[in-house]
Design an enzyme around this catalytic site. Sequence first.
Site, PDB file in Angstrom:
ATOM      1  N   LEU A 115      -8.436  -5.854   0.014  1.00 26.10           N
ATOM      2  CA  LEU A 115      -8.266  -5.249   1.429  1.00 26.10           C
ATOM      3  C   LEU A 115      -7.756  -6.249   2.443  1.00 26.10           C
ATOM      4  O   LEU A 115      -8.427  -7.118   2.998  1.00 26.10           O
ATOM      5  CB  LEU A 115      -9.847  -5.067   1.603  1.00 26.10           C
ATOM      6  N   ARG A 150      -4.128  -7.074   4.904  1.00 29.00           N
ATOM      7  CA  ARG A 150      -3.392  -6.424   6.016  1.00 29.00           C
ATOM      8  C   ARG A 150      -3.108  -4.818   5.754  1.00 29.00           C
ATOM      9  O   ARG A 150      -3.564  -3.945   6.655  1.00 29.00           O
ATOM     10  CB  ARG A 150      -2.008  -7.046   6.238  1.00 29.00           C
ATOM     11  N   ILE A 151      -2.606  -4.519   4.561  1.00 28.82           N
ATOM     12  CA  ILE A 151      -2.087  -3.213   4.185  1.00 28.82           C
ATOM     13  C   ILE A 151      -3.669  -2.249   3.844  1.00 28.82           C
ATOM     14  O   ILE A 151      -3.872  -1.258   4.286  1.00 28.82           O
ATOM     15  CB  ILE A 151      -1.173  -3.283   3.106  1.00 28.82           C
ATOM     16  N   ARG A 176       2.026  -4.334  -7.196  1.00 29.35           N
ATOM     17  CA  ARG A 176       3.344  -4.747  -8.009  1.00 29.35           C
ATOM     18  C   ARG A 176       2.937  -4.512  -9.315  1.00 29.35           C
ATOM     19  O   ARG A 176       1.750  -4.341  -9.731  1.00 29.35           O
ATOM     20  CB  ARG A 176       3.380  -6.206  -7.974  1.00 29.35           C
ATOM     21  N   GLU A 202      11.058  -3.014 -13.021  1.00 25.75           N
ATOM     22  CA  GLU A 202      11.840  -1.994 -12.278  1.00 25.75           C
ATOM     23  C   GLU A 202      13.398  -2.359 -12.468  1.00 25.75           C
ATOM     24  O   GLU A 202      13.659  -3.254 -12.475  1.00 25.75           O
ATOM     25  CB  GLU A 202      11.564  -2.274 -10.604  1.00 25.75           C
ATOM     26  N   HIS A 220       9.539   2.549  -5.927  1.00 28.69           N
ATOM     27  CA  HIS A 220       8.849   1.466  -5.078  1.00 28.69           C
ATOM     28  C   HIS A 220       9.471   1.708  -3.575  1.00 28.69           C
ATOM     29  O   HIS A 220      10.544   1.049  -2.946  1.00 28.69           O
ATOM     30  CB  HIS A 220       9.940   0.074  -5.462  1.00 28.69           C
TER      31      HIS A 220
END
Length: 314
Positions: free
Chosen positions: A153, A155-156, A233, A262, A280
């Site tokens: 929890l 900034r995003i 990630r 990826e 992504h």
Amino acid sequence: MDKPKALLVAGISTELKSLLAEVVELVPLNKQGDTTRYLSEQGAAFELVITSAGKGCANELMEQLPNLKVIFNWGVGYDKVDVEFATSRNVQVTNTPNVLNECVADMAIGMLIAQARCIGEAERFVRRGEWLINPTPPMGQKVTGKRLGIVGLGRIGLEAAKRAAAFSMQIKYCNRNPRDDVDYPYESSILELAKWSDYLLLLCPSTPETHQIIDRDVLKALGPKSSLINIARGAVVDQKALVDLLLSGELGGAALDVFEKEPEVPKAIMDLPNVLLLPHVGSATFETRTAMAQLVVDNVRAYIESGSLVTPVN
Ligand code: NAP
């Protein structure tokens, strides 16, 4: 005055390239032929490296740039840069925090709803022409009022929580330390958080400490009626366990924007209707990518003009 040279080591947008060209002479490493030879002859000429979150800057590359001073990272995640190693060489690192919070949080909640309500599968049902012959489209799970566990929890994560609250979701979170500026209940154990959650949303950084922190036990605790939403990630999750448990039905579903290697996506889960797969694109809006590009350039400009950085990491 001559513009300083900056070594470009990753693919970046045309917009970022043209903004950078106003302040530096951009030298793309992949256009210099034999890169080992180029770096041994010219490496000392570079104080600045421009890279992306996906590419980072390997330790070997830092070693080939003896006068390197700053690595500018186009993205908030800097897990592809060994910051400790950079610091030991007096190399500063910058990233692009905050300007992408809203769009990544929008996407996290979009992924959650899309997975729960089978939006991808229902859309494919129409495109395949199946609706014409089958009157029963895919059926989903209700989102409003469900339990959302957030690992990270920050900034995003905070923006995602605000959005989830608008869907009357119950929210709990796990960080290393509880926040003193939120009322959401804190859960120190990821395993307990997973047991409680209908949806487990990952928004922590990829670090040695978080490597596969979402292991087989956590995924089993999440269970056959619940889903994993990973927009953090790939390295944060034991991907092999994730695939196994999705295939066996021991995990209810997943919405994945990020993967271990990826752009490779495990073939075994490609056709699962309860899995949403994205390439992504958490921050991929025109507005946010422009803001991220501008923040990279603001950092470069600040460094050239005053030696300081707007958003330093170390
Ligand atoms: P942030 O503000 O630093 O938040 C990260 C949160 O993770 C913090 O609340 C931190 O709290 C928590 N955390 C760190 N280590 C933890 C651990 N071992 N266990 C549990 N929680 C832990 O970062 P942000 O800006 O929100 O970004 C978060 C991540 O999202 C980035 O690092 C990046 O990897 C990912 N991301 C992905 C996309 C995409 O396109 N898919 C886009 C942007 C960002 P404590 O310090 O208290 O532990």
